[in-house]
Design a protein around this motif. Sequence first.
Motif, PDB file in Angstrom:
ATOM      1  N   SER A  97      -3.190   5.112  -2.665  1.00 43.40           N
ATOM      2  CA  SER A  97      -4.306   5.967  -2.253  1.00 43.40           C
ATOM      3  C   SER A  97      -4.177   7.282  -3.018  1.00 43.40           C
ATOM      4  O   SER A  97      -3.649   8.267  -2.527  1.00 43.40           O
ATOM      5  CB  SER A  97      -4.258   6.202  -0.752  1.00 43.40           C
ATOM      6  N   ASP A  98      -4.636   7.296  -4.312  1.00 41.53           N
ATOM      7  CA  ASP A  98      -4.503   8.507  -5.138  1.00 41.53           C
ATOM      8  C   ASP A  98      -5.390   8.358  -6.378  1.00 41.53           C
ATOM      9  O   ASP A  98      -6.017   7.315  -6.610  1.00 41.53           O
ATOM     10  CB  ASP A  98      -3.031   8.682  -5.549  1.00 41.53           C
ATOM     11  N   SER A 116      -1.544  13.138   0.863  1.00 42.03           N
ATOM     12  CA  SER A 116      -1.750  12.915   2.294  1.00 42.03           C
ATOM     13  C   SER A 116      -1.052  13.934   3.176  1.00 42.03           C
ATOM     14  O   SER A 116      -1.261  13.940   4.381  1.00 42.03           O
ATOM     15  CB  SER A 116      -1.251  11.515   2.666  1.00 42.03           C
ATOM     16  N   ARG A 164      -7.506   5.129  -7.246  1.00 45.85           N
ATOM     17  CA  ARG A 164      -7.849   5.713  -5.938  1.00 45.85           C
ATOM     18  C   ARG A 164      -8.354   4.625  -5.021  1.00 45.85           C
ATOM     19  O   ARG A 164      -9.259   3.899  -5.344  1.00 45.85           O
ATOM     20  CB  ARG A 164      -8.914   6.783  -6.111  1.00 45.85           C
ATOM     21  N   ALA A 165      -7.750   4.519  -3.771  1.00 44.81           N
ATOM     22  CA  ALA A 165      -8.147   3.479  -2.815  1.00 44.81           C
ATOM     23  C   ALA A 165      -9.422   3.888  -2.127  1.00 44.81           C
ATOM     24  O   ALA A 165      -9.644   5.046  -1.863  1.00 44.81           O
ATOM     25  CB  ALA A 165      -7.057   3.284  -1.778  1.00 44.81           C
ATOM     26  N   ARG A 209      -1.065  -1.157  -4.531  1.00 46.17           N
ATOM     27  CA  ARG A 209      -2.186  -0.222  -4.664  1.00 46.17           C
ATOM     28  C   ARG A 209      -1.818   1.080  -3.963  1.00 46.17           C
ATOM     29  O   ARG A 209      -1.068   1.093  -2.989  1.00 46.17           O
ATOM     30  CB  ARG A 209      -3.455  -0.806  -4.040  1.00 46.17           C
ATOM     31  N   HIS A 214      -3.640   6.359   5.069  1.00 43.49           N
ATOM     32  CA  HIS A 214      -3.929   6.212   3.634  1.00 43.49           C
ATOM     33  C   HIS A 214      -3.205   5.001   3.044  1.00 43.49           C
ATOM     34  O   HIS A 214      -3.758   4.267   2.206  1.00 43.49           O
ATOM     35  CB  HIS A 214      -3.523   7.488   2.900  1.00 43.49           C
ATOM     36  N   GLU A 246      -5.130   1.976   3.986  1.00 39.57           N
ATOM     37  CA  GLU A 246      -6.308   1.779   3.130  1.00 39.57           C
ATOM     38  C   GLU A 246      -5.904   1.091   1.812  1.00 39.57           C
ATOM     39  O   GLU A 246      -6.554   0.144   1.353  1.00 39.57           O
ATOM     40  CB  GLU A 246      -6.956   3.124   2.813  1.00 39.57           C
ATOM     41  N   ALA A 247      -4.805   1.598   1.225  1.00 37.40           N
ATOM     42  CA  ALA A 247      -4.351   1.016  -0.037  1.00 37.40           C
ATOM     43  C   ALA A 247      -3.914  -0.440   0.152  1.00 37.40           C
ATOM     44  O   ALA A 247      -4.179  -1.303  -0.695  1.00 37.40           O
ATOM     45  CB  ALA A 247      -3.193   1.844  -0.607  1.00 37.40           C
ATOM     46  N   GLY A 305       0.842  -1.188   0.000  1.00 38.26           N
ATOM     47  CA  GLY A 305       0.000   0.000   0.000  1.00 38.26           C
ATOM     48  C   GLY A 305       0.874   1.233   0.000  1.00 38.26           C
ATOM     49  O   GLY A 305       1.803   1.349   0.803  1.00 38.26           O
ATOM     50  N   ARG A 363      -6.846  -2.683   0.327  1.00 33.98           N
ATOM     51  CA  ARG A 363      -7.422  -2.860  -1.006  1.00 33.98           C
ATOM     52  C   ARG A 363      -6.627  -3.895  -1.808  1.00 33.98           C
ATOM     53  O   ARG A 363      -7.195  -4.749  -2.491  1.00 33.98           O
ATOM     54  CB  ARG A 363      -7.433  -1.524  -1.745  1.00 33.98           C
ATOM     55  N   ALA A 378       1.252   5.549  -0.114  1.00 33.78           N
ATOM     56  CA  ALA A 378       0.662   6.875   0.069  1.00 33.78           C
ATOM     57  C   ALA A 378       1.752   7.906  -0.158  1.00 33.78           C
ATOM     58  O   ALA A 378       2.920   7.672   0.156  1.00 33.78           O
ATOM     59  CB  ALA A 378       0.065   7.023   1.464  1.00 33.78           C
TER      60      ALA A 378
END
Length: 603
Positions: free
Chosen positions: A585-586, A556, A602-603, A583, A566, A569-570, A549, A573, A551
């Motif tokens: 977060s964008d 962020s 985007r995550a 993955r 963030h 989160e990725a 993941g 995912r 970020a």
Amino acid sequence: MRAFGRHCRAAVAGWILFGVFVTGTVASTVPVNVDDPVLLIKQAEASRTSDHARFLQLLDRLDNEYGKLTSDQQEQLRYLQAWQAAYSGNYDLADSVVEELLEKSRNETLRFRAGLFLVNSLGERSRYQEAFQRLSELLARLPGVVDADIRSQALATAAYLYEEAGQYDLALDYADQLSRQRKTPDDYTCIADYTRLAALYKSAKLDGIERQFHQGIAECISVGNRLYANGIRFYVASLAVQQGHADRAIRLLNDSYSEVERSGYVWLLSQFDALLAEAFWDNNQTPQAAQAALKVVERAPSNSYAESLSSAYKILYLVAKRQGDMHAALSYHEQYMKANEGYLDAVSRRALAYQIVQQQLLAKRLEVDVLSKQNEILQLQRTLDRKATEAGRLYMVLLTTVLAFIAFWAYRIKRSQLRFMRLARRDGLTDIFNRQHFLNEAELQLQYCRRASRDACLVLIDLDHFKAINDTHGHAVGDRVLQCAVDACKAHLRSTDVFGRLGGEEFGILLPECSLEQGLVRADQLRAAVAAAASDEDDSGIQVSASFGVACSVRSGYELHSLMAHADEALYRAKREGRNRVRVSDDGAEVRHGAAVVSIERA
């Protein structure tokens, strides 16, 4: 004096260390309708944990007759009032009374009990180094103590404090000494069982432990010590959660919950609620998990970095995330990071304090040896003054030997200190930064990138199906897989990159002066390197991969907790979409590097 008693009971209950319950005499129950102060004090001693309401009534009764008590009885009453102050969370008041007893009391038994009390109080305030120093002094005096009850108190306190510092073998040794001691009061057999079982559980020595748990509970109930019985039940339920039996853990905790609640022991009640929250979450009972976690937060003990509070915030974060409330999830994640960081820091400080005190004791022994040698040298000097040159040369040889001895031990001590400093910053298995040092170094790099207006990326890594590897092939193979994955990642990192183990199979890498596109390409290189290195290293057919993941500060910002949330989160995912992938977060984009193509969504 009566105002003192009311103040004790008005204080807010807080996290109470084990020794607060240990450092008192274990007495037998005596008739209720008596006027003899000696018998009233014995009743109070006996009812502290078995009938706390009765204990408070007896304190009031003794306080009202304070002027009629002898000086020795007054000191015993003051000690019990200090115990109640600590039980209800007012440690400053308890410490002031105990310090006064240590300074003025002529009762050696009471002074020894007060010293044990202070050891626990220092531990309460995270002054671990002073606690271990005082404990060492008390244990040095223990061979001269003949009272079986006081010896039992000292051994129980030592067993618990060493267990808290992660010195499980020492804790087991003192618990066994307590069990073997002649004329040990029955209640201390229960306490010895509790401490021994806690050390076995925390050191993962689980062979036959369920049978020992049930024996310990039965022993504590047989002597009327239900507080420790419920403490052992907590470990039984924790083991059930660990083994995937959430339903069983919920039943065990609920069966004892009302009894723990009536005891007023806030620390154990918070532990019960935090474990219930985890069990409900594992059992997909989301509303009940949130409710139990909120109880821990609302009850928040004075030690705000307790393990239970960290666990509660983690559950609340997961619940909010599952419900789609990302604002609340981010807030709870920040609280979880803060509480968990503080808790892990406290654990590290306890372990480091123990090592420092051991080094200080070694240094004191060396100092005594040096002084002894110096005294011998002075005596030799008086003799050699009357001898010829040959005797003088002998003196110089002896002096050189002593100086060499001192230099050698000074070198040994310095080398040990440097080693302990390294251990406090490094993960023992992988030799990369541990969580605390990773967070500190990452914050410094982010501050630099902010000032220089440079981008930075945070990469979170989680090995796929790692629990299955441990369960199928054993922890030794799992450890080799972790080491192999770390070595593969090191080969692709720059000297400025910050690499650390966050816990278990989860790692973090901060890439300073790295754009989002560069970060994604590097993350995919790391992903491929982990898979290739694991397959080359082990011919057992184990398939190892990792999910990533990413970020970036572009979205962020430069706050580490936002980047962590963030990237997390990725990472989740990447797990959901099949693992072994990167993955971010964008917003959607695509980056090419050689033959590798990394999708940015985007995550």
